[in-house]
Motif scaffolding. Structure first.
Motif, PDB file in Angstrom:
ATOM      1  N   SER A 260       0.849  -1.193   0.000  1.00  0.00           N
ATOM      2  CA  SER A 260       0.000   0.000   0.000  1.00  0.00           C
ATOM      3  C   SER A 260       0.883   1.241   0.000  1.00  0.00           C
ATOM      4  N   PRO A 261       1.508   1.537  -1.139  1.00  0.00           N
ATOM      5  CA  PRO A 261       2.388   2.698  -1.214  1.00  0.00           C
ATOM      6  C   PRO A 261       1.657   3.972  -0.796  1.00  0.00           C
ATOM      7  N   GLY A 262       2.339   4.781   0.007  1.00  0.00           N
ATOM      8  CA  GLY A 262       1.754   6.040   0.451  1.00  0.00           C
ATOM      9  C   GLY A 262       0.954   5.936   1.738  1.00  0.00           C
ATOM     10  N   THR A 263       0.669   4.710   2.197  1.00  0.00           N
ATOM     11  CA  THR A 263      -0.080   4.541   3.451  1.00  0.00           C
ATOM     12  C   THR A 263       0.890   4.239   4.587  1.00  0.00           C
ATOM     13  N   THR A 264       0.830   5.026   5.658  1.00  0.00           N
ATOM     14  CA  THR A 264       1.726   4.836   6.800  1.00  0.00           C
ATOM     15  C   THR A 264       1.036   4.000   7.873  1.00  0.00           C
ATOM     16  N   VAL A 265       1.732   2.941   8.303  1.00  0.00           N
ATOM     17  CA  VAL A 265       1.237   2.072   9.374  1.00  0.00           C
ATOM     18  C   VAL A 265       2.079   2.335  10.617  1.00  0.00           C
ATOM     19  N   THR A 266       1.433   2.518  11.738  1.00  0.00           N
ATOM     20  CA  THR A 266       2.142   2.765  13.002  1.00  0.00           C
ATOM     21  C   THR A 266       2.283   1.468  13.775  1.00  0.00           C
ATOM     22  N   LEU A 267       3.545   1.106  14.076  1.00  0.00           N
ATOM     23  CA  LEU A 267       3.830  -0.061  14.916  1.00  0.00           C
ATOM     24  C   LEU A 267       4.167   0.431  16.309  1.00  0.00           C
ATOM     25  N   SER A 268       3.520  -0.141  17.324  1.00  0.00           N
ATOM     26  CA  SER A 268       3.694   0.383  18.682  1.00  0.00           C
ATOM     27  C   SER A 268       3.755  -0.746  19.697  1.00  0.00           C
ATOM     28  N   MET A 269       4.022  -0.351  20.936  1.00  0.00           N
ATOM     29  CA  MET A 269       4.137  -1.312  22.037  1.00  0.00           C
ATOM     30  C   MET A 269       3.429  -0.722  23.246  1.00  0.00           C
ATOM     31  N   SER A 270       2.489  -1.469  23.824  1.00  0.00           N
ATOM     32  CA  SER A 270       1.800  -0.986  25.023  1.00  0.00           C
ATOM     33  C   SER A 270       2.739  -1.049  26.222  1.00  0.00           C
ATOM     34  N   GLN A 271       2.554  -0.168  27.199  1.00  0.00           N
ATOM     35  CA  GLN A 271       3.374  -0.173  28.419  1.00  0.00           C
ATOM     36  C   GLN A 271       2.663  -0.949  29.521  1.00  0.00           C
ATOM     37  N   PRO A 272       3.302  -1.982  30.085  1.00  0.00           N
ATOM     38  CA  PRO A 272       2.661  -2.856  31.084  1.00  0.00           C
ATOM     39  C   PRO A 272       2.768  -2.297  32.498  1.00  0.00           C
ATOM     40  N   THR A 273       2.138  -1.183  32.772  1.00  0.00           N
ATOM     41  CA  THR A 273       2.262  -0.589  34.104  1.00  0.00           C
ATOM     42  C   THR A 273       1.072  -0.911  35.011  1.00  0.00           C
ATOM     43  N   ALA A 274      -0.059  -1.275  34.436  1.00  0.00           N
ATOM     44  CA  ALA A 274      -1.285  -1.411  35.230  1.00  0.00           C
ATOM     45  C   ALA A 274      -1.185  -2.471  36.315  1.00  0.00           C
ATOM     46  N   GLY A 275      -0.612  -3.644  35.993  1.00  0.00           N
ATOM     47  CA  GLY A 275      -0.614  -4.732  36.970  1.00  0.00           C
ATOM     48  C   GLY A 275       0.650  -4.843  37.787  1.00  0.00           C
ATOM     49  N   LEU A 276       1.578  -3.896  37.662  1.00  0.00           N
ATOM     50  CA  LEU A 276       2.864  -4.046  38.327  1.00  0.00           C
ATOM     51  C   LEU A 276       2.742  -3.969  39.848  1.00  0.00           C
ATOM     52  N   SER A 277       1.859  -3.111  40.332  1.00  0.00           N
ATOM     53  CA  SER A 277       1.671  -3.006  41.786  1.00  0.00           C
ATOM     54  C   SER A 277       1.176  -4.323  42.362  1.00  0.00           C
ATOM     55  N   ASP A 278       0.212  -4.937  41.680  1.00  0.00           N
ATOM     56  CA  ASP A 278      -0.298  -6.237  42.140  1.00  0.00           C
ATOM     57  C   ASP A 278       0.790  -7.296  42.084  1.00  0.00           C
ATOM     58  N   LEU A 279       1.630  -7.238  41.048  1.00  0.00           N
ATOM     59  CA  LEU A 279       2.720  -8.201  40.942  1.00  0.00           C
ATOM     60  C   LEU A 279       3.673  -8.093  42.122  1.00  0.00           C
ATOM     61  N   LEU A 280       4.034  -6.869  42.489  1.00  0.00           N
ATOM     62  CA  LEU A 280       4.972  -6.679  43.596  1.00  0.00           C
ATOM     63  C   LEU A 280       4.362  -7.149  44.917  1.00  0.00           C
ATOM     64  N   LYS A 281       3.062  -6.957  45.086  1.00  0.00           N
ATOM     65  CA  LYS A 281       2.396  -7.452  46.301  1.00  0.00           C
ATOM     66  C   LYS A 281       2.453  -8.986  46.346  1.00  0.00           C
ATOM     67  N   GLU A 282       2.201  -9.628  45.199  1.00  0.00           N
ATOM     68  CA  GLU A 282       2.246 -11.091  45.148  1.00  0.00           C
ATOM     69  C   GLU A 282       3.677 -11.593  45.332  1.00  0.00           C
ATOM     70  N   PHE A 283       4.648 -10.846  44.796  1.00  0.00           N
ATOM     71  CA  PHE A 283       6.048 -11.216  44.963  1.00  0.00           C
ATOM     72  C   PHE A 283       6.433 -11.220  46.440  1.00  0.00           C
ATOM     73  N   VAL A 284       6.065 -10.155  47.147  1.00  0.00           N
ATOM     74  CA  VAL A 284       6.395 -10.051  48.574  1.00  0.00           C
ATOM     75  C   VAL A 284       5.725 -11.176  49.350  1.00  0.00           C
ATOM     76  N   SER A 285       4.467 -11.469  49.033  1.00  0.00           N
ATOM     77  CA  SER A 285       3.743 -12.528  49.735  1.00  0.00           C
ATOM     78  C   SER A 285       4.385 -13.892  49.511  1.00  0.00           C
ATOM     79  N   ALA A 286       4.708 -14.212  48.252  1.00  0.00           N
ATOM     80  CA  ALA A 286       5.329 -15.499  47.941  1.00  0.00           C
ATOM     81  C   ALA A 286       6.728 -15.596  48.549  1.00  0.00           C
ATOM     82  N   TYR A 287       7.465 -14.503  48.503  1.00  0.00           N
ATOM     83  CA  TYR A 287       8.811 -14.476  49.085  1.00  0.00           C
ATOM     84  C   TYR A 287       8.738 -14.739  50.592  1.00  0.00           C
TER      85      TYR A 287
END
Length: 470
Positions: A260-287
Protein backbone atom coordinates in the motif's frame (compact mmCIF):
# COMPACT_ATOMS: atom_id res chain seq x y z
CA UNK A 1 17.09 -66.66 61.70
CA UNK A 2 17.87 -69.42 64.23
CA UNK A 3 21.58 -69.67 64.99
CA UNK A 4 23.56 -72.89 65.36
CA UNK A 5 24.19 -72.14 69.05
CA UNK A 6 20.49 -71.53 69.63
CA UNK A 7 19.66 -74.93 68.14
CA UNK A 8 22.18 -76.60 70.44
CA UNK A 9 20.77 -74.77 73.42
CA UNK A 10 17.24 -75.85 72.56
CA UNK A 11 18.35 -79.47 72.34
CA UNK A 12 20.14 -79.35 75.68
CA UNK A 13 17.76 -77.06 77.56
CA UNK A 14 16.65 -79.70 79.98
CA UNK A 15 19.20 -79.92 82.71
CA UNK A 16 19.43 -76.68 84.67
CA UNK A 17 15.82 -75.59 84.66
CA UNK A 18 16.99 -72.08 83.67
CA UNK A 19 15.42 -70.51 80.48
CA UNK A 20 18.79 -69.79 78.94
CA UNK A 21 17.21 -68.94 75.55
CA UNK A 22 15.27 -66.04 77.09
CA UNK A 23 18.36 -65.03 79.03
CA UNK A 24 20.44 -64.82 75.82
CA UNK A 25 17.70 -62.83 74.06
CA UNK A 26 17.54 -60.37 76.96
CA UNK A 27 21.30 -59.90 77.05
CA UNK A 28 21.50 -59.32 73.28
CA UNK A 29 18.56 -56.89 73.39
CA UNK A 30 20.10 -54.95 76.29
CA UNK A 31 23.32 -54.59 74.29
CA UNK A 32 21.64 -53.78 70.95
CA UNK A 33 18.92 -51.29 71.93
CA UNK A 34 21.00 -48.31 73.12
CA UNK A 35 23.34 -48.58 70.13
CA UNK A 36 20.49 -49.02 67.65
CA UNK A 37 18.50 -46.15 69.18
CA UNK A 38 21.47 -43.81 68.91
CA UNK A 39 21.97 -44.68 65.24
CA UNK A 40 18.29 -44.52 64.27
CA UNK A 41 17.81 -41.18 66.04
CA UNK A 42 20.69 -39.70 64.06
CA UNK A 43 19.38 -41.41 60.93
CA UNK A 44 15.91 -39.89 61.42
CA UNK A 45 17.36 -36.40 61.89
CA UNK A 46 19.55 -36.84 58.83
CA UNK A 47 16.59 -38.00 56.73
CA UNK A 48 14.61 -34.94 57.88
CA UNK A 49 17.51 -32.69 56.88
CA UNK A 50 17.76 -34.28 53.43
CA UNK A 51 14.04 -33.82 52.91
CA UNK A 52 14.07 -30.24 54.21
CA UNK A 53 17.03 -29.24 52.02
CA UNK A 54 15.37 -30.75 48.95
CA UNK A 55 12.15 -28.93 49.81
CA UNK A 56 14.00 -25.62 50.24
CA UNK A 57 15.77 -25.98 46.88
CA UNK A 58 12.53 -27.01 45.17
CA UNK A 59 10.65 -24.04 46.68
CA UNK A 60 13.37 -21.67 45.49
CA UNK A 61 13.20 -23.14 41.97
CA UNK A 62 9.42 -22.87 41.91
CA UNK A 63 9.55 -19.28 43.14
CA UNK A 64 12.17 -18.18 40.55
CA UNK A 65 10.50 -20.03 37.67
CA UNK A 66 7.06 -18.67 38.49
CA UNK A 67 8.42 -15.12 38.62
CA UNK A 68 10.10 -15.55 35.22
CA UNK A 69 6.94 -16.98 33.70
CA UNK A 70 4.75 -14.18 35.02
CA UNK A 71 7.09 -11.38 33.95
CA UNK A 72 7.49 -12.84 30.47
CA UNK A 73 3.74 -12.72 29.90
CA UNK A 74 2.10 -10.02 27.82
CA UNK A 75 0.65 -8.38 30.93
CA UNK A 76 4.16 -7.35 32.03
CA UNK A 77 6.16 -7.28 28.78
CA UNK A 78 3.58 -5.25 26.90
CA UNK A 79 1.81 -6.03 23.63
CA UNK A 80 2.97 -5.19 20.12
CA UNK A 81 0.35 -3.66 17.85
CA UNK A 82 -0.18 -2.37 14.31
CA UNK A 83 -2.85 0.20 13.54
CA UNK A 84 -3.53 -1.52 10.20
CA UNK A 85 -2.94 -5.28 10.35
CA UNK A 86 -4.33 -5.70 6.82
CA UNK A 87 -1.13 -4.05 5.56
CA UNK A 88 1.35 -5.23 8.23
CA UNK A 89 0.86 -7.23 11.44
CA UNK A 90 3.36 -7.67 14.27
CA UNK A 91 4.30 -10.41 16.76
CA UNK A 92 6.69 -10.33 19.71
CA UNK A 93 9.75 -12.58 19.50
CA UNK A 94 11.27 -14.26 22.56
CA UNK A 95 14.46 -13.04 24.22
CA UNK A 96 13.66 -9.40 24.90
CA UNK A 97 11.39 -6.45 24.20
CA UNK A 98 11.38 -4.29 21.06
CA UNK A 99 13.15 -0.94 21.24
CA UNK A 100 12.54 2.11 19.10
CA UNK A 101 8.75 1.93 19.07
CA UNK A 102 6.52 3.47 17.94
CA UNK A 103 7.76 3.23 14.36
CA UNK A 104 6.27 4.36 11.05
CA UNK A 105 6.09 1.75 8.27
CA UNK A 106 5.16 1.94 4.60
CA UNK A 107 4.81 -1.25 2.52
CA UNK A 108 5.71 -0.28 -1.03
CA UNK A 109 5.97 -3.78 -2.52
CA UNK A 110 5.47 -7.37 -1.37
CA UNK A 111 8.04 -10.08 -1.98
CA UNK A 112 6.96 -12.65 -4.54
CA UNK A 113 8.30 -15.83 -6.13
CA UNK A 114 8.82 -16.81 -9.78
CA UNK A 115 6.14 -19.23 -10.94
CA UNK A 116 6.11 -21.19 -14.23
CA UNK A 117 3.31 -23.30 -15.62
CA UNK A 118 3.42 -25.76 -18.49
CA UNK A 119 0.66 -25.72 -21.06
CA UNK A 120 -2.37 -27.81 -20.11
CA UNK A 121 -2.63 -31.27 -21.69
CA UNK A 122 -6.31 -32.06 -21.98
CA UNK A 123 -5.97 -35.84 -22.24
CA UNK A 124 -3.42 -36.23 -19.46
CA UNK A 125 -3.79 -36.94 -15.74
CA UNK A 126 -1.29 -37.05 -12.90
CA UNK A 127 -0.65 -40.71 -13.68
CA UNK A 128 -0.13 -40.15 -17.41
CA UNK A 129 3.32 -40.85 -18.85
CA UNK A 130 5.44 -37.91 -19.93
CA UNK A 131 8.30 -39.86 -21.54
CA UNK A 132 12.01 -39.89 -20.79
CA UNK A 133 13.84 -36.60 -20.61
CA UNK A 134 15.48 -33.90 -18.50
CA UNK A 135 14.16 -30.85 -16.69
CA UNK A 136 16.74 -28.07 -16.36
CA UNK A 137 16.39 -25.46 -13.62
CA UNK A 138 18.72 -22.47 -13.90
CA UNK A 139 19.18 -20.06 -10.97
CA UNK A 140 21.22 -16.91 -11.70
CA UNK A 141 21.38 -15.92 -8.02
CA UNK A 142 23.57 -12.86 -7.40
CA UNK A 143 25.89 -13.61 -10.35
CA UNK A 144 23.99 -14.10 -13.64
CA UNK A 145 27.29 -14.83 -15.44
CA UNK A 146 27.76 -17.95 -13.30
CA UNK A 147 24.30 -19.41 -12.73
CA UNK A 148 23.60 -22.60 -10.81
CA UNK A 149 22.16 -25.29 -13.06
CA UNK A 150 20.22 -28.37 -11.93
CA UNK A 151 19.36 -31.24 -14.28
CA UNK A 152 16.61 -33.60 -13.14
CA UNK A 153 16.24 -36.70 -15.32
CA UNK A 154 13.16 -38.90 -15.60
CA UNK A 155 12.81 -42.22 -17.47
CA UNK A 156 10.27 -43.40 -20.06
CA UNK A 157 7.98 -44.78 -17.31
CA UNK A 158 7.75 -41.46 -15.45
CA UNK A 159 4.34 -39.87 -14.95
CA UNK A 160 3.47 -36.23 -14.28
CA UNK A 161 3.39 -37.10 -10.54
CA UNK A 162 6.80 -38.83 -10.79
CA UNK A 163 8.31 -35.77 -12.49
CA UNK A 164 7.00 -33.48 -9.72
CA UNK A 165 8.36 -35.83 -7.04
CA UNK A 166 11.80 -35.97 -8.71
CA UNK A 167 12.00 -32.17 -8.94
CA UNK A 168 11.00 -31.75 -5.29
CA UNK A 169 13.54 -34.36 -4.19
CA UNK A 170 16.35 -32.51 -5.99
CA UNK A 171 16.26 -29.79 -3.29
CA UNK A 172 16.86 -26.92 -5.69
CA UNK A 173 14.70 -24.39 -3.87
CA UNK A 174 12.06 -24.88 -6.58
CA UNK A 175 8.99 -26.98 -5.93
CA UNK A 176 6.72 -28.62 -8.48
CA UNK A 177 3.16 -29.83 -8.30
CA UNK A 178 0.66 -31.39 -10.68
CA UNK A 179 -2.51 -29.37 -11.28
CA UNK A 180 -5.57 -30.79 -13.03
CA UNK A 181 -8.55 -28.57 -13.78
CA UNK A 182 -11.17 -28.19 -16.51
CA UNK A 183 -8.45 -27.20 -18.97
CA UNK A 184 -6.37 -30.34 -18.40
CA UNK A 185 -3.19 -31.34 -16.55
CA UNK A 186 -0.02 -29.28 -16.18
CA UNK A 187 3.12 -28.96 -14.07
CA UNK A 188 3.49 -25.81 -11.97
CA UNK A 189 6.95 -24.75 -10.72
CA UNK A 190 7.40 -22.26 -7.87
CA UNK A 191 10.59 -20.80 -6.41
CA UNK A 192 11.24 -18.99 -3.16
CA UNK A 193 10.37 -15.34 -2.71
CA UNK A 194 13.01 -12.71 -3.41
CA UNK A 195 14.86 -11.42 -6.48
CA UNK A 196 17.93 -13.55 -5.75
CA UNK A 197 15.78 -16.69 -5.87
CA UNK A 198 14.68 -16.18 -9.48
CA UNK A 199 14.95 -19.16 -11.85
CA UNK A 200 14.11 -20.43 -15.32
CA UNK A 201 13.04 -23.94 -16.34
CA UNK A 202 13.12 -25.95 -19.54
CA UNK A 203 12.56 -29.54 -20.60
CA UNK A 204 14.19 -31.74 -23.24
CA UNK A 205 13.22 -35.25 -24.41
CA UNK A 206 15.79 -38.03 -24.14
CA UNK A 207 15.20 -39.14 -27.72
CA UNK A 208 15.61 -36.19 -30.04
CA UNK A 209 13.62 -38.03 -32.73
CA UNK A 210 10.61 -38.69 -30.48
CA UNK A 211 8.42 -35.65 -30.90
CA UNK A 212 5.25 -37.34 -29.67
CA UNK A 213 6.05 -37.62 -25.94
CA UNK A 214 4.40 -35.02 -23.65
CA UNK A 215 7.78 -33.86 -22.32
CA UNK A 216 8.86 -32.85 -25.82
CA UNK A 217 5.73 -30.72 -26.19
CA UNK A 218 6.04 -28.86 -22.88
CA UNK A 219 6.25 -25.07 -22.98
CA UNK A 220 6.72 -22.89 -19.91
CA UNK A 221 4.95 -19.61 -19.21
CA UNK A 222 5.83 -17.37 -16.28
CA UNK A 223 2.84 -16.29 -14.19
CA UNK A 224 4.68 -14.44 -11.40
CA UNK A 225 7.92 -12.49 -11.05
CA UNK A 226 10.56 -13.01 -8.35
CA UNK A 227 10.97 -9.74 -6.46
CA UNK A 228 11.90 -8.41 -3.03
CA UNK A 229 9.63 -6.78 -0.49
CA UNK A 230 10.24 -3.04 -0.32
CA UNK A 231 9.40 -1.11 2.84
CA UNK A 232 10.16 2.27 4.35
CA UNK A 233 10.69 2.21 8.12
CA UNK A 234 11.00 5.56 9.89
CA UNK A 235 12.02 7.15 6.57
CA UNK A 236 14.68 4.55 5.68
CA UNK A 237 14.13 2.25 2.67
CA UNK A 238 14.77 -1.51 3.05
CA UNK A 239 14.44 -4.59 0.84
CA UNK A 240 13.81 -8.14 2.04
CA UNK A 241 13.49 -11.45 0.22
CA UNK A 242 10.56 -12.48 2.42
CA UNK A 243 7.30 -10.93 3.55
CA UNK A 244 8.15 -12.05 7.10
CA UNK A 245 10.75 -9.73 8.60
CA UNK A 246 12.44 -10.61 11.91
CA UNK A 247 15.40 -8.24 12.02
CA UNK A 248 14.12 -4.77 11.12
CA UNK A 249 13.22 -4.14 14.79
CA UNK A 250 14.83 -6.36 17.48
CA UNK A 251 12.44 -8.90 19.07
CA UNK A 252 9.61 -7.94 16.69
CA UNK A 253 8.34 -9.94 13.71
CA UNK A 254 6.66 -7.92 10.98
CA UNK A 255 4.39 -9.78 8.55
CA UNK A 256 3.75 -7.86 5.35
CA UNK A 257 0.22 -8.62 4.18
CA UNK A 258 -0.48 -6.06 1.47
CA UNK A 259 1.39 -3.46 -0.53
CA UNK A 260 0.00 0.00 0.00
CA UNK A 261 2.39 2.70 -1.21
CA UNK A 262 1.75 6.04 0.45
CA UNK A 263 -0.08 4.54 3.45
CA UNK A 264 1.73 4.84 6.80
CA UNK A 265 1.24 2.07 9.37
CA UNK A 266 2.14 2.77 13.00
CA UNK A 267 3.83 -0.06 14.92
CA UNK A 268 3.69 0.38 18.68
CA UNK A 269 4.14 -1.31 22.04
CA UNK A 270 1.80 -0.99 25.02
CA UNK A 271 3.37 -0.17 28.42
CA UNK A 272 2.66 -2.86 31.08
CA UNK A 273 2.26 -0.59 34.10
CA UNK A 274 -1.29 -1.41 35.23
CA UNK A 275 -0.61 -4.73 36.97
CA UNK A 276 2.86 -4.05 38.33
CA UNK A 277 1.67 -3.01 41.79
CA UNK A 278 -0.30 -6.24 42.14
CA UNK A 279 2.72 -8.20 40.94
CA UNK A 280 4.97 -6.68 43.60
CA UNK A 281 2.40 -7.45 46.30
CA UNK A 282 2.25 -11.09 45.15
CA UNK A 283 6.05 -11.22 44.96
CA UNK A 284 6.40 -10.05 48.57
CA UNK A 285 3.74 -12.53 49.74
CA UNK A 286 5.33 -15.50 47.94
CA UNK A 287 8.81 -14.48 49.09
CA UNK A 288 7.64 -14.28 52.72
CA UNK A 289 6.16 -17.77 52.47
CA UNK A 290 9.52 -19.09 51.29
CA UNK A 291 11.51 -17.18 53.92
CA UNK A 292 9.05 -18.14 56.68
CA UNK A 293 9.57 -21.82 55.89
CA UNK A 294 13.34 -21.33 56.02
CA UNK A 295 13.07 -19.49 59.35
CA UNK A 296 11.04 -22.35 60.83
CA UNK A 297 13.53 -24.92 59.55
CA UNK A 298 16.49 -22.99 61.03
CA UNK A 299 14.91 -21.92 64.34
CA UNK A 300 17.31 -22.12 67.29
CA UNK A 301 14.88 -23.39 69.94
CA UNK A 302 15.35 -23.78 73.70
CA UNK A 303 17.05 -27.16 73.19
CA UNK A 304 17.87 -29.60 70.42
CA UNK A 305 14.39 -31.14 70.55
CA UNK A 306 12.70 -27.82 69.74
CA UNK A 307 15.28 -26.49 67.25
CA UNK A 308 14.56 -26.44 63.54
CA UNK A 309 15.72 -29.44 61.55
CA UNK A 310 18.12 -27.23 59.53
CA UNK A 311 19.42 -25.24 62.48
CA UNK A 312 23.14 -24.64 62.00
CA UNK A 313 23.25 -25.84 58.37
CA UNK A 314 25.63 -23.52 56.53
CA UNK A 315 23.95 -24.02 53.15
CA UNK A 316 20.63 -22.70 54.43
CA UNK A 317 22.26 -19.77 56.23
CA UNK A 318 23.88 -18.86 52.91
CA UNK A 319 20.53 -19.16 51.11
CA UNK A 320 18.85 -16.81 53.59
CA UNK A 321 21.74 -14.35 53.38
CA UNK A 322 21.58 -14.13 49.58
CA UNK A 323 17.80 -13.85 49.53
CA UNK A 324 17.84 -11.10 52.15
CA UNK A 325 20.11 -8.98 49.94
CA UNK A 326 17.54 -8.78 47.13
CA UNK A 327 15.98 -5.49 48.21
CA UNK A 328 19.32 -3.67 48.15
CA UNK A 329 20.68 -5.25 44.96
CA UNK A 330 20.71 -3.02 41.87
CA UNK A 331 18.04 -3.91 39.31
CA UNK A 332 18.72 -0.96 37.00
CA UNK A 333 21.89 0.97 36.20
CA UNK A 334 20.08 4.19 35.30
CA UNK A 335 16.84 5.93 36.10
CA UNK A 336 15.21 7.31 39.22
CA UNK A 337 14.69 3.93 40.85
CA UNK A 338 17.41 1.28 40.98
CA UNK A 339 16.49 -1.13 43.80
CA UNK A 340 13.36 -2.62 45.34
CA UNK A 341 14.09 -0.53 48.44
CA UNK A 342 13.70 2.60 46.28
CA UNK A 343 10.08 1.73 45.53
CA UNK A 344 9.03 0.67 49.06
CA UNK A 345 10.17 -2.95 49.53
CA UNK A 346 12.25 -3.40 52.70
CA UNK A 347 13.82 -6.38 54.49
CA UNK A 348 12.78 -7.18 58.08
CA UNK A 349 15.15 -8.52 60.75
CA UNK A 350 13.90 -12.07 60.18
CA UNK A 351 14.56 -11.84 56.44
CA UNK A 352 10.94 -11.41 55.36
CA UNK A 353 9.87 -8.43 53.28
CA UNK A 354 7.51 -5.53 53.91
CA UNK A 355 5.89 -3.56 51.10
CA UNK A 356 5.17 0.13 51.74
CA UNK A 357 2.08 0.43 49.57
CA UNK A 358 1.93 4.20 50.05
CA UNK A 359 5.49 4.57 48.78
CA UNK A 360 4.80 2.19 45.86
CA UNK A 361 1.66 4.11 44.86
CA UNK A 362 3.61 7.36 44.98
CA UNK A 363 6.44 6.19 42.70
CA UNK A 364 4.03 4.50 40.32
CA UNK A 365 2.15 7.77 39.98
CA UNK A 366 5.34 9.79 39.58
CA UNK A 367 7.08 7.62 36.96
CA UNK A 368 5.38 4.31 36.15
CA UNK A 369 7.61 3.63 33.14
CA UNK A 370 10.79 3.97 35.24
CA UNK A 371 9.45 1.45 37.78
CA UNK A 372 8.43 -0.91 34.99
CA UNK A 373 11.83 -0.68 33.31
CA UNK A 374 13.57 -1.35 36.61
CA UNK A 375 11.48 -4.40 37.55
CA UNK A 376 11.12 -5.80 34.03
CA UNK A 377 13.58 -4.17 31.59
CA UNK A 378 13.09 -4.57 27.85
CA UNK A 379 16.53 -6.17 27.63
CA UNK A 380 18.15 -7.69 30.72
CA UNK A 381 21.87 -6.93 31.14
CA UNK A 382 24.49 -7.55 33.82
CA UNK A 383 24.07 -4.02 35.23
CA UNK A 384 20.30 -3.83 34.68
CA UNK A 385 19.08 -7.40 35.23
CA UNK A 386 15.53 -6.74 36.37
CA UNK A 387 13.77 -8.76 39.07
CA UNK A 388 13.41 -12.03 37.17
CA UNK A 389 17.05 -12.24 36.07
CA UNK A 390 18.19 -11.25 39.57
CA UNK A 391 16.19 -14.10 41.10
CA UNK A 392 17.65 -16.51 38.53
CA UNK A 393 21.16 -15.32 39.43
CA UNK A 394 20.50 -15.71 43.16
CA UNK A 395 19.03 -19.16 42.59
CA UNK A 396 22.01 -20.22 40.44
CA UNK A 397 24.50 -18.93 43.04
CA UNK A 398 22.71 -20.76 45.85
CA UNK A 399 22.50 -24.02 43.90
CA UNK A 400 25.95 -24.02 42.29
CA UNK A 401 27.73 -27.35 42.48
CA UNK A 402 30.51 -26.24 44.83
CA UNK A 403 28.27 -24.00 46.97
CA UNK A 404 27.25 -24.51 50.62
CA UNK A 405 23.81 -25.92 49.76
CA UNK A 406 25.07 -28.64 47.41
CA UNK A 407 27.90 -29.39 49.84
CA UNK A 408 25.41 -29.86 52.69
CA UNK A 409 23.19 -32.10 50.55
CA UNK A 410 26.18 -34.25 49.56
CA UNK A 411 27.28 -34.55 53.20
CA UNK A 412 23.85 -35.66 54.41
CA UNK A 413 23.50 -38.12 51.53
CA UNK A 414 26.85 -39.63 52.53
CA UNK A 415 25.73 -39.79 56.18
CA UNK A 416 22.54 -41.60 55.14
CA UNK A 417 24.64 -44.30 53.52
CA UNK A 418 26.90 -44.46 56.59
CA UNK A 419 23.93 -44.92 58.98
CA UNK A 420 22.59 -47.74 56.82
CA UNK A 421 26.02 -49.37 56.93
CA UNK A 422 26.22 -48.96 60.72
CA UNK A 423 22.83 -50.65 61.22
CA UNK A 424 23.86 -53.52 58.97
CA UNK A 425 27.14 -53.83 60.90
CA UNK A 426 25.24 -53.79 64.21
CA UNK A 427 22.95 -56.57 62.98
CA UNK A 428 25.95 -58.68 62.09
CA UNK A 429 27.69 -58.04 65.43
CA UNK A 430 24.55 -58.85 67.44
CA UNK A 431 24.03 -62.09 65.52
CA UNK A 432 27.60 -63.09 66.31
CA UNK A 433 27.14 -62.01 69.94
CA UNK A 434 23.97 -64.10 70.25
CA UNK A 435 25.74 -67.13 68.79
CA UNK A 436 28.64 -66.60 71.22
CA UNK A 437 26.35 -66.40 74.28
CA UNK A 438 24.32 -69.36 73.09
CA UNK A 439 27.47 -71.47 72.77
CA UNK A 440 28.61 -70.48 76.28
CA UNK A 441 25.25 -71.28 77.85
CA UNK A 442 24.98 -74.52 75.91
CA UNK A 443 28.33 -75.65 77.37
CA UNK A 444 27.19 -74.58 80.83
CA UNK A 445 23.98 -76.55 80.38
CA UNK A 446 25.98 -79.65 79.46
CA UNK A 447 28.11 -79.34 82.59
CA UNK A 448 25.06 -78.78 84.80
CA UNK A 449 23.41 -81.85 83.34
CA UNK A 450 26.52 -83.92 84.13
CA UNK A 451 26.65 -82.57 87.67
CA UNK A 452 22.98 -83.28 88.09
CA UNK A 453 23.49 -86.89 86.99
CA UNK A 454 26.40 -87.24 89.45
CA UNK A 455 24.25 -85.75 92.21
CA UNK A 456 21.47 -88.18 91.48
CA UNK A 457 23.88 -91.16 91.58
CA UNK A 458 25.36 -90.07 94.91
CA UNK A 459 21.95 -89.58 96.39
CA UNK A 460 20.98 -93.11 95.35
CA UNK A 461 24.19 -94.56 96.89
CA UNK A 462 23.65 -92.72 100.14
CA UNK A 463 20.13 -94.00 100.28
CA UNK A 464 21.37 -97.58 99.70
CA UNK A 465 23.99 -97.18 102.44
CA UNK A 466 21.43 -95.83 104.87
CA UNK A 467 19.07 -98.74 104.16
CA UNK A 468 21.82 -101.31 104.64
CA UNK A 469 22.82 -99.84 107.99
CA UNK A 470 19.28 -100.12 109.23
Amino acid sequence: MTSVGSSILTALNAGSGIDTSALVTSLVSATREPKQTAITNRQTLNTSRISALASAASSLDTFANALTEVLSGAAYTGTAASNDASIASVTLLSGGSPAGLPAQLTVDQLASARVYSTGATSSATASSLIGAGTFTITKPGTDPQNPTVFNITVDENATFADAAAAINAADTGVTARVVTDTQGTRLVFKGETGADNDFSVSAARADANDSSSPISQMSFASTSTAQNAKITLDGVAYEYASNTIDDAIPYLRIDLNKASPGTTVTLSMSQPTAGLSDLLKEFVSAYNTLMGALNTATATGADSSSAGVLNGVAGVRDMKRQLSAITSTQLAATGTYKTLADIGVSTNRDGTLTLDTVRLASVMEADPEAVTNMVNPKVSTATSPGLSALMDTVRDNIEKEDGPLKTAQARYDAEAEEFTRQLEDLDEKMTNYQDHLTTIYAAMETRLSALKATQSYLEQQIEVWNNSDS
